[in-house]
Design a protein around this motif. Structure first.
Motif, PDB file in Angstrom:
ATOM      1  N   LYS A 147      10.443   2.750  -4.373  1.00 57.92           N
ATOM      2  CA  LYS A 147       8.203   1.965  -5.207  1.00 57.92           C
ATOM      3  C   LYS A 147       7.752   2.966  -6.364  1.00 57.92           C
ATOM      4  CE  LYS A 147       4.947  -0.204  -3.858  1.00 57.92           C
ATOM      5  NZ  LYS A 147       3.836   0.025  -3.142  1.00 57.92           N
ATOM      6  N   PRO A 200       4.542   4.938  -9.488  1.00 53.81           N
ATOM      7  CA  PRO A 200       3.894   5.229  -9.521  1.00 53.81           C
ATOM      8  C   PRO A 200       2.753   4.079 -10.018  1.00 53.81           C
ATOM      9  CG  PRO A 200       5.178   6.642  -9.939  1.00 53.81           C
ATOM     10  CD  PRO A 200       6.200   5.526 -10.254  1.00 53.81           C
ATOM     11  N   HIS A 253       0.617  -1.301   0.069  1.00 49.84           N
ATOM     12  CA  HIS A 253       0.056   0.056  -0.110  1.00 49.84           C
ATOM     13  C   HIS A 253       1.144   1.169   0.427  1.00 49.84           C
ATOM     14  CE1 HIS A 253      -3.343  -2.518   0.667  1.00 49.84           C
ATOM     15  NE2 HIS A 253      -3.282  -3.062   1.349  1.00 49.84           N
ATOM     16  N   LEU A 254       2.297   0.862   0.213  1.00 52.69           N
ATOM     17  CA  LEU A 254       2.954   2.735   0.038  1.00 52.69           C
ATOM     18  C   LEU A 254       2.652   3.469  -1.251  1.00 52.69           C
ATOM     19  CD1 LEU A 254       6.046   0.765   1.842  1.00 52.69           C
ATOM     20  CD2 LEU A 254       4.585   2.477   2.779  1.00 52.69           C
ATOM     21  N   GLU A 255       2.983   4.254  -1.210  1.00 55.70           N
ATOM     22  CA  GLU A 255       2.454   5.667  -2.716  1.00 55.70           C
ATOM     23  C   GLU A 255       4.246   5.661  -3.327  1.00 55.70           C
ATOM     24  OE1 GLU A 255       0.309   6.896  -3.193  1.00 55.70           O
ATOM     25  OE2 GLU A 255      -1.116   5.878  -1.626  1.00 55.70           O
ATOM     26  N   SER A 256       4.546   5.953  -4.144  1.00 57.43           N
ATOM     27  CA  SER A 256       6.220   5.992  -4.362  1.00 57.43           C
ATOM     28  C   SER A 256       6.560   6.851  -4.305  1.00 57.43           C
ATOM     29  CB  SER A 256       5.688   6.260  -6.051  1.00 57.43           C
ATOM     30  OG  SER A 256       5.086   7.570  -6.109  1.00 57.43           O
TER      31      SER A 256
END
Length: 382
Positions: free
Chosen positions: A30, A32, A14-17
């Motif tokens: 990470k 996008p 669930h991590l964003e970029s």
């Protein structure tokens, strides 16, 4: 001591970029699109470096931590882990005994025996097309006659010459592997031939224009297009299409065309005395000349199909290579040309190695008269 194992598998999904620290120098970048890349920040000999550990899709969190531990231990041993990994990979490549790897080594060992050091790729092409896609990743020691049979059976009867070449090259590669000390079956190719059986093939010579009809065909090539000029020179010189296509002004020495060894099928320099009609034709080809090549078409020399397409458009069965047969038959039926002179005119080898060692002439003067007589016949001058 810095905290480790900060991330969890659930968090990662669930991590964003962005960049995220798992501790101990292990980071995840990470993207996008949901993907990501693991990397390890280390300090080696006073320099900070980043070492990639693989993509998030292929390397799990647990695997990334395991890899990080492995390379941290290398750093503690005062070694550069990036260089150490490269060294390990090189050693692994040296131990690569797949058919693809051994084929490459065997090819490099034979390059000196091949035309142009094998740069045209013809030696490798039967293997690249029909063998390596299926067996390339298989350790060569595991390949047996059944593997070879199953690989070549689709072309055994339909592409006879290609299948034979593939068999020949494969036998050379396997014997090379045996010379390396690998445990291969050097009889595998012969056993595969026995399993495949006799090939269904009837040899068919390339159709040729009868020598009596060559003048009529030559006259029909009156339009001074680059293809017509090239085909006319091919007829006048009895050369091969590849020799004509790459004809270069540097190869013309007075009235002799000297084709270097690396452009000849037999790998030996060949001299062709040019009749006056051929010299006039080369002058006419100056319109198309680029970068010293007489037969240039836009960005390169004319294609291999440029001359044959002229005959195809006329719905002829004959092909450009057949004019070599037209010339040779004319020599036999219409002249008293000695066999060795006629054969050397076609750049064929005559006699055994001993005879060739003692016969140190290419009969240039005799062939000058012969080629002029042929040109006179072709152009209607005799």
């Amino acid at each position: 001591m810095r905290a480790r194992n900060k991330l969890t598998a659930l968090q990662i999904r669930h991590l964003e970029s962005g960049k995220y620290n798992d501790g101990g120098g292990l980071w995840l970048q990470k993207r996008p699109d949901g993907g990501g890349q693991w990397f390890l920040r280390i300090t080696v000999h006073g320099r900070r470096r980043e070492m990639g550990l693989g993509g998030l899709q292929d390397v799990s969190l647990a695997e990334a931590r395991e890899e990080a531990d492995r390379w941290r231990s290398v750093v503690r041993a005062n070694k550069d882990p990036i260089k150490e990994r490269a060294r390990i990979r090189r050693e692994a490549e040296r131990e690569d005994h797949t058919l693809a790897s051994i084929t490459d080594q065997a090819f490099r060992a034979r390059k000196a025996d091949l035309k142009g050091d094998g740069k045209a790729g013809r030696w490798l092409s039967p293997l690249n097309m029909h063998v390596l896609p299926k067996l390339g990743r298989v350790p060569i020691e595991m390949i047996d006659q059944q593997d070879i049979r199953n690989t070549l059976i689709p072309i055994w009867h339909d592409k006879v010459h290609t299948a034979r070449k593939a068999m020949n090259r494969l036998d050379i590669v396997i014997r090379y592997a045996a010379a390396m000390g690998l445990d291969v079956d050097i009889q595998a190719v012969e056993k595969a031939k026995a399993l495949l059986g006799r090939q269904r093939h009837v040899t068919r010579n390339i159709p040729a224009v009868h020598w009596r009809n060559v003048p009529t065909f030559y006259t029909s090539l009156s339009e001074p297009s680059v293809g017509n000029l090239a085909l006319r020179l091919l007829i006048l010189t009895a050369a091969r299409t590849s020799e004509i296509r790459f004809c270069h002004e540097s190869e013309i020495q007075d009235d002799v065309w000297v084709i270097p060894a690396d452009r000849m099928k037999a790998g030996k320099e060949h001299r062709i005395p040019l009749p006056c009609q051929a010299l006039e034709l080369l002058d006419a080809a100056g319109t198309w000349q680029r970068n010293g090549f007489f037969f240039w078409n836009r960005r390169s020399v004319i294609s291999d199909a440029a001359m044959s397409s002229i005959m195809k458009r006329r719905e002829m069965e004959e092909r450009p290579h057949g004019f070599r047969s037209s010339f040779r038959t004319w020599c036999a039926e219409a002249t008293d040309t000695p066999r060795e002179v006629a054969e050397i005119a076609l750049a064929h080898s005559v006699g055994g190695k001993v005879e060739q060692a003692y016969r140190r002439t290419d009969y240039l003067d005799q062939r000058r008269d012969l080629m002029q007589s042929w040109a006179d016949h072709v152009t209607g001058g005799a």
